[in-house]
Write a protein that holds these residues in place. Structure first.
Motif, PDB file in Angstrom:
ATOM      1  N   THR A  19       0.862  -1.227  -0.171  1.00 46.19           N
ATOM      2  CA  THR A  19       0.017  -0.111  -0.231  1.00 46.19           C
ATOM      3  C   THR A  19       0.811   1.219   0.100  1.00 46.19           C
ATOM      4  N   ALA A  20       1.778   1.342   0.602  1.00 49.98           N
ATOM      5  CA  ALA A  20       2.754   2.411   0.815  1.00 49.98           C
ATOM      6  C   ALA A  20       3.684   2.653  -0.493  1.00 49.98           C
ATOM      7  N   ARG A  21       3.911   1.473  -1.006  1.00 46.94           N
ATOM      8  CA  ARG A  21       4.801   1.587  -2.418  1.00 46.94           C
ATOM      9  C   ARG A  21       3.739   2.355  -3.360  1.00 46.94           C
ATOM     10  N   VAL A  22       2.431   1.799  -3.362  1.00 44.32           N
ATOM     11  CA  VAL A  22       1.614   2.043  -4.666  1.00 44.32           C
ATOM     12  C   VAL A  22       1.276   3.575  -4.388  1.00 44.32           C
ATOM     13  N   ALA A  23       1.118   4.138  -3.037  1.00 48.08           N
ATOM     14  CA  ALA A  23       0.515   5.155  -2.745  1.00 48.08           C
ATOM     15  C   ALA A  23       1.723   6.369  -2.979  1.00 48.08           C
ATOM     16  N   TYR A  24       2.951   5.947  -2.696  1.00 48.29           N
ATOM     17  CA  TYR A  24       4.209   6.673  -3.062  1.00 48.29           C
ATOM     18  C   TYR A  24       4.156   7.066  -4.337  1.00 48.29           C
ATOM     19  N   ASN A  25       4.003   6.134  -5.157  1.00 47.40           N
ATOM     20  CA  ASN A  25       4.446   6.042  -6.694  1.00 47.40           C
ATOM     21  C   ASN A  25       3.228   6.990  -7.208  1.00 47.40           C
ATOM     22  N   ALA A  59       0.465   7.129   1.918  1.00 43.02           N
ATOM     23  CA  ALA A  59       1.584   6.301   1.943  1.00 43.02           C
ATOM     24  C   ALA A  59       2.298   6.312   3.369  1.00 43.02           C
ATOM     25  N   MET A  60       2.274   7.475   4.035  1.00 44.16           N
ATOM     26  CA  MET A  60       2.691   7.721   5.336  1.00 44.16           C
ATOM     27  C   MET A  60       1.591   7.011   6.498  1.00 44.16           C
ATOM     28  N   GLY A  61       0.561   6.828   5.983  1.00 44.20           N
ATOM     29  CA  GLY A  61      -0.319   5.999   6.865  1.00 44.20           C
ATOM     30  C   GLY A  61      -0.005   4.586   7.166  1.00 44.20           C
ATOM     31  N   ALA A  62       0.432   4.243   5.689  1.00 41.67           N
ATOM     32  CA  ALA A  62       0.524   2.850   5.599  1.00 41.67           C
ATOM     33  C   ALA A  62       1.994   2.370   6.216  1.00 41.67           C
ATOM     34  N   ASP A  63       3.064   3.526   6.111  1.00 43.34           N
ATOM     35  CA  ASP A  63       4.268   3.499   6.615  1.00 43.34           C
ATOM     36  C   ASP A  63       4.707   4.338   7.154  1.00 43.34           C
ATOM     37  N   LYS A  70       7.020  11.670   3.484  1.00 43.45           N
ATOM     38  CA  LYS A  70       7.151  12.923   4.260  1.00 43.45           C
ATOM     39  C   LYS A  70       7.652  14.069   3.552  1.00 43.45           C
ATOM     40  N   LEU A  71       8.976  13.753   2.670  1.00 43.12           N
ATOM     41  CA  LEU A  71       9.696  15.046   2.374  1.00 43.12           C
ATOM     42  C   LEU A  71       9.020  15.215   1.012  1.00 43.12           C
ATOM     43  N   ASN A  72       8.356  14.362   0.309  1.00 42.16           N
ATOM     44  CA  ASN A  72       7.685  14.821  -0.750  1.00 42.16           C
ATOM     45  C   ASN A  72       6.455  15.549  -0.538  1.00 42.16           C
TER      46      ASN A  72
END
Length: 384
Positions: A19-25, A59-63, A70-72
């Protein structure tokens, strides 16, 4: 479409890393689309970046340890703020340019009108011109219209049919306030020039007062066509803390003749005339009585005016004011002492206790309600 492809990847709470990777991308893809649209389609860029923020937050919620997300997220927040500021500045510049264009168009229009006027004037040069003496005679016979002459003039507002019916039913008091023969010249000239004019421009002062008297006549005629006011106030403000700003002789020369015009007009309609003047008005009252005036307000306590002393000297004088407003915030006991001081004057009649001008800012709503309640109580006691 990268975003559509990423959204097709299932994100399950059972696999927070995925979930974190997909949301980040998703966030990165939305950010890049926004950056591409920033120059040509700024509103679309703001929309894409808003989507990026949502994705980074997911993404931050999942990880919670995902520092890149966070920086992005912080970067995109800054980009949104910068773009919004840029758009606001552009809008301000556009508004200024539009205002400038409108001002230039207005100037061009005025220039065209002046040119048209000059052409018309040139075409009329062969016509016989009205003599200066004729113009002066017409001006002397026709009082000047002072409507809209300045915000400081206390103009008379026409009563509405509702206010007239409420007055007839005893549910409302209707009055009219007009600029007096000290007040109105001061509005036109300023206080310093007015006081010099008593010596240097006597004819001008008389002409101003003559025109004002004619204006008052028209106001009374139009007002009384709807309803007869319960009283008329003439705004003067011709005293300061230590007495009148003019002498008795000046009052008799410059003001009394015009009071002799206006006061009978009110008297014929049964309208009492009350002068509104700040400061120490006690020396003025004999002058006003001789001019046929019925009363005065607001009996400014801070100027030393004493309603009881005025009543003793002028038993039939109408008075409004006289209440020491500096006690209004000091509690019930202080208010009662002030009402007790005024109660004998209230019992004598023809007197309405009131504060002069505005209620002081330190008086709370509860203080004012207490004042009103005590006013009703002592008014009832005065007529009991």
């Amino acid at each position: 479409d990268a975003i559509a492809a990423l959204r097709r990847i299932p994100a399950s709470d059972a696999d927070p890393a995925l979930t974190a990777r997909v949301a980040y991308n998703l966030g990165n893809a939305a950010y890049r689309l926004g950056a591409a649209a920033e120059a040509s389609k700024p509103q679309e860029a703001l929309q894409r970046w808003a989507e990026a923020l949502v994705a980074y937050r997911r993404a931050m919620g999942a990880d919670p340890d995902d520092q890149d997300a966070k920086l992005n997220h912080e970067l995109v927040e800054r980009k949104i703020a910068e773009l919004k500021k840029k758009l606001e500045e552009q809008q301000q510049r556009q508004d200024q340019q539009q205002d400038q264009r409108q001002e230039e168009e207005k100037k061009d229009e005025q220039a065209d009108q002046r040119q048209d006027g000059q052409e018309q004037q040139a075409g009329q040069q062969d016509r016989p011109q009205q003599g200066e003496e004729d113009r002066q005679q017409q001006q002397a016979e026709q009082p000047q219209d002072q409507d809209g002459a300045g915000e400081d003039e206390r103009q008379a507002e026409q009563p509405t049919p509702d206010s007239a019916s409420e007055q007839a039913a005893g549910e409302a008091i209707v009055w009219i306030t007009l600029s007096g023969f000290f007040w109105w010249p001061r509005v036109l000239l300023g206080i310093e020039e007015q006081l010099y004019a008593f010596y240097d421009q006597a004819d001008l002062l008389h002409r101003i007062c003559q025109d004002q008297a004619a204006y008052m006549r028209r106001c009374l005629d139009e007002f009384c066509a709807l309803c007869v006011p319960d009283f008329l106030t003439l705004a003067e403000d011709m005293s300061y803390n230590h007495g009148p700003m003019i002498s008795r002789r000046q009052f008799q020369e410059f003001m009394a003749p015009w009071y002799a015009v206006v006061v009978p007009l009110a008297r014929q309609r049964g309208i009492p005339v009350i002068v509104d003047s700040d400061g120490d008005v006690e020396p003025l009252i004999p002058w006003l009585e001789e001019a046929g005036v019925d009363g005065i307000l607001p009996l400014e306590r801070m100027a030393g005016v004493d309603a009881a002393r005025v009543r003793a000297r002028h038993p039939e004088w109408v008075m409004v004011g006289g209440f020491d407003k500096t006690v209004m915030h000091r509690g019930e006991a202080a208010l009662r002492r002030e009402f007790q001081r005024l109660l004998p004057v209230m019992r004598s009649g023809r007197f309405v206790p009131s504060v002069d001008h505005q209620t002081p800012p330190e008086v709370s709503l509860e203080d004012y309600r207490l004042y009103l309640g005590l006013l009703r109580e002592y008014a009832a006691a005065a007529v009991a």
